[in-house]
Structures are given as C-alpha cells and as structure tokens.
Scaffold this motif. Structure first.
Motif, mmCIF file in Angstrom:
data_model
loop_
_atom_site.group_PDB
_atom_site.id
_atom_site.type_symbol
_atom_site.label_atom_id
_atom_site.label_comp_id
_atom_site.label_asym_id
_atom_site.label_seq_id
_atom_site.Cartn_x
_atom_site.Cartn_y
_atom_site.Cartn_z
ATOM 1 N N ASP A 66 27.676 2.721 -57.032
ATOM 2 C CA ASP A 66 28.425 2.963 -55.798
ATOM 3 C C ASP A 66 29.283 1.716 -55.560
ATOM 4 O O ASP A 66 28.788 0.693 -55.107
ATOM 5 C CB ASP A 66 27.394 3.199 -54.681
ATOM 6 C CG ASP A 66 27.953 3.187 -53.285
ATOM 7 O OD1 ASP A 66 29.168 3.398 -53.124
ATOM 8 O OD2 ASP A 66 27.153 2.970 -52.348
ATOM 9 N N LEU A 123 32.157 5.863 -45.491
ATOM 10 C CA LEU A 123 31.332 4.688 -45.206
ATOM 11 C C LEU A 123 31.717 4.126 -43.844
ATOM 12 O O LEU A 123 32.851 3.707 -43.629
ATOM 13 C CB LEU A 123 31.525 3.623 -46.283
ATOM 14 C CG LEU A 123 31.004 2.211 -46.001
ATOM 15 C CD1 LEU A 123 29.530 2.224 -45.630
ATOM 16 C CD2 LEU A 123 31.261 1.300 -47.183
ATOM 17 N N ALA A 141 23.881 9.768 -40.595
ATOM 18 C CA ALA A 141 23.985 9.084 -41.879
ATOM 19 C C ALA A 141 22.908 9.566 -42.844
ATOM 20 O O ALA A 141 21.799 9.921 -42.423
ATOM 21 C CB ALA A 141 23.861 7.574 -41.683
ATOM 22 N N MET A 185 32.539 11.048 -49.562
ATOM 23 C CA MET A 185 31.688 10.203 -48.715
ATOM 24 C C MET A 185 32.570 9.390 -47.776
ATOM 25 O O MET A 185 33.694 9.023 -48.127
ATOM 26 C CB MET A 185 30.834 9.269 -49.580
ATOM 27 C CG MET A 185 29.867 8.380 -48.790
ATOM 28 S SD MET A 185 28.680 7.527 -49.866
ATOM 29 C CE MET A 185 29.746 6.334 -50.685
ATOM 30 N N VAL A 215 23.145 8.065 -46.424
ATOM 31 C CA VAL A 215 23.156 7.073 -47.502
ATOM 32 C C VAL A 215 23.170 5.696 -46.841
ATOM 33 O O VAL A 215 24.017 5.424 -45.984
ATOM 34 C CB VAL A 215 24.381 7.235 -48.422
ATOM 35 C CG1 VAL A 215 24.295 6.249 -49.590
ATOM 36 C CG2 VAL A 215 24.488 8.666 -48.949
ATOM 37 N N HIS A 267 24.661 -0.493 -54.976
ATOM 38 C CA HIS A 267 25.902 -0.736 -54.242
ATOM 39 C C HIS A 267 26.522 -2.043 -54.728
ATOM 40 O O HIS A 267 25.895 -3.105 -54.661
ATOM 41 C CB HIS A 267 25.589 -0.819 -52.747
ATOM 42 C CG HIS A 267 26.790 -0.821 -51.864
ATOM 43 N ND1 HIS A 267 27.454 0.328 -51.501
ATOM 44 C CD2 HIS A 267 27.442 -1.836 -51.242
ATOM 45 C CE1 HIS A 267 28.454 0.025 -50.694
ATOM 46 N NE2 HIS A 267 28.478 -1.288 -50.537
ATOM 47 N N ASP A 292 26.574 0.690 -43.826
ATOM 48 C CA ASP A 292 26.432 -0.575 -44.548
ATOM 49 C C ASP A 292 26.479 -1.706 -43.530
ATOM 50 O O ASP A 292 27.481 -1.889 -42.847
ATOM 51 C CB ASP A 292 27.577 -0.718 -45.550
ATOM 52 C CG ASP A 292 27.491 -1.982 -46.394
ATOM 53 O OD1 ASP A 292 26.568 -2.787 -46.181
ATOM 54 O OD2 ASP A 292 28.362 -2.167 -47.266
ATOM 55 N N GLN A 340 27.699 7.285 -45.187
ATOM 56 C CA GLN A 340 27.012 6.057 -45.564
ATOM 57 C C GLN A 340 27.174 5.009 -44.471
ATOM 58 O O GLN A 340 28.209 4.957 -43.795
ATOM 59 C CB GLN A 340 27.601 5.536 -46.868
ATOM 60 C CG GLN A 340 26.909 4.313 -47.441
ATOM 61 C CD GLN A 340 27.543 3.875 -48.752
ATOM 62 O OE1 GLN A 340 28.685 3.414 -48.770
ATOM 63 N NE2 GLN A 340 26.830 4.038 -49.860
ATOM 64 N N HIS A 397 20.675 2.700 -51.232
ATOM 65 C CA HIS A 397 21.524 2.026 -52.209
ATOM 66 C C HIS A 397 21.445 0.509 -51.981
ATOM 67 O O HIS A 397 22.185 -0.038 -51.161
ATOM 68 C CB HIS A 397 22.983 2.482 -52.058
ATOM 69 C CG HIS A 397 23.252 3.851 -52.563
ATOM 70 N ND1 HIS A 397 24.520 4.297 -52.875
ATOM 71 C CD2 HIS A 397 22.419 4.896 -52.820
ATOM 72 C CE1 HIS A 397 24.453 5.552 -53.300
ATOM 73 N NE2 HIS A 397 23.191 5.935 -53.265
#
Length: 233
Positions: A61, A132, A188, A130, A190, A30, A172, A170, A5
């Motif tokens: 997202d 994150l 993970a 989900m 995503v 994203h 990030d 996810q 993403h």
C-alpha cells in the motif's frame, strides 16, 4: 472488516526485511514515500518500493506524499504494489490519474489532508478504490489522532452506500486500540498503524489486538451496515 496495514516508518530500516517478516499476519504493508516538498520530511522512493516488493508477500500500500503525482505516481504501479495513493492537494487531475493507475493494474486511492474537504472526492467516488482520510498532518509519525476527521468518513461511507459501490476507507495517524474503534464506527475499514505495531516487542500480537479493538465484522453494523471496501485482488 478491520484490515491492519503497519507503516514501515516505525520499523528498523537497517533490519527492514526482518521487520517485514514480523508483520506477516498483517493485511498489507504501508509505505510512505515523502519528497521533502509536499511534506517537510524525506523518506525513500521507487528503488526501496521495488526491493520491498521482492522480499514480502504482503500487499503493498504505497502512500505518495509528493508533489506532481500526475507525473510520478504511475512509476509505482509495479508488481507487488496493490494500491497507489496520491494526494488530492497535489494532483492536477485526480480522475485521470486514478483511471490510468487502474489501467496499469493497480488500485487507485486518493488521500486528503485534515484541512481538505471531501466534497469533490465524494462527487467522483466511483473513480477510486480507496480514500485515505489523514487523521494527523502528513509528514511525521507519532502525532495525536484527530477525532474531528470522523465526519469525513461518515460522509464518504454514506455516499458509497447511496451509490451502491465497494470502496475502502483508510485512516492514517494516531491509530491505537483506543482510536481505532472511533474511526471504525465512522466507516473506516483499513487502518495504518506505525508505533502501535512496531513500538512493541511482538508486532503480530499488536496486529491481533488492533483487529480485536475494531470488533471485526461488527464494525460494519456500527457504521450503518455500510459495505466494506476490499483491497484484495
């Protein structure tokens, strides 16, 4: 499965429609909504998200880095938005908010900062589509990946396996060819990538390279045959 993403924070906002087209091979886009209160940065809000939904076919997202998501998050449950992520640190009632987002037809996701434990999220894991895990402090791009966040992923993936549920995990922050396999091995599936995609001449090539770095379906075996969460409708 490895899903990429790209974050538009690293795109050219003056030529955003062009830069959305350049990531057409991604699994989603994203969108970081920041309010300069919850995090020390200001990006954009609902009008930008609505317009992006009109010009891309990618699943959207939305990551809300804002105060009081209990009030504002539901506005983002619009057509074209696949999932809305709110922060555990900002919500008054994560479960109630997640249920309302789902009722409006949007996947519900919860995010945790590096300093936040995942015990309560794990306890209510069935309520979320989900989770994150921030691998940098939220608010700015270009930070270094925090490998110390991997136990959180391992805890949540093990919990999902014990419950027999399908939940996406996810990450990030600081995702590159080198760090993506580390997060993938921890559970993970995503991956948000900004400069790792848009910082190169050919974003589509970089998306393919990141997928390859994750090892595709082999990642699930590396993470203990954990079920991969799905963001597909």
């Amino acid at each position: 499965m490895v899903r990429i993403h790209p974050s538009i924070l690293s795109a050219d906002f003056v030529n955003l429609e062009r830069d959305l087209a350049r990531i057409a091979t991604a699994d989603g886009v994203h969108l970081d909504v920041m309010d300069a209160h919850f995090v020390p940065n200001l990006t954009f809000g609902l009008p930008m998200v609505q317009r992006i939904a009109e010009v891309t076919d990618l699943p959207i997202d939305v990551h809300l880095m804002i105060d009081d998501p209990d009030t504002w998050a539901l506005q983002y449950a619009i057509g074209g938005v696949d999932s809305v992520t709110f922060h555990a640190e900002a919500t008054r009632d994560a479960v109630a908010l997640a249920r309302e987002l789902r009722a409006r037809g949007t996947r519900a996701a919860i995010a945790v900062k590096p300093g936040t434990e995942v015990d309560l999220v794990a306890e209510h894991l069935r309520e979320f589509d989900m989770v994150l895990i921030m691998t940098v402090e939220p608010g700015f791009g270009g930070q270094s990946f925090m490998p110390g966040m991997m136990p959180k992923l391992e805890t949540l993936r093990a919990r999902a396996r014990d419950l027999g549920i399908d939940v996406a995990l996810q990450v990030d922050g600081g995702i590159t060819d080198d760090t993506l396999p580390i997060a993938a091995a921890a559970g993970a599936d995503v991956f948000v990538a900004g400069s790792a995609v848009y910082g190169h001449a050919d974003p589509a090539e970089r998306i393919a390279a990141l997928r390859a770095a994750g090892g595709g379906e082999a990642v699930a075996a590396a993470a203990g045959d954990a079920p991969a969460g799905s963001l597909e409708r």
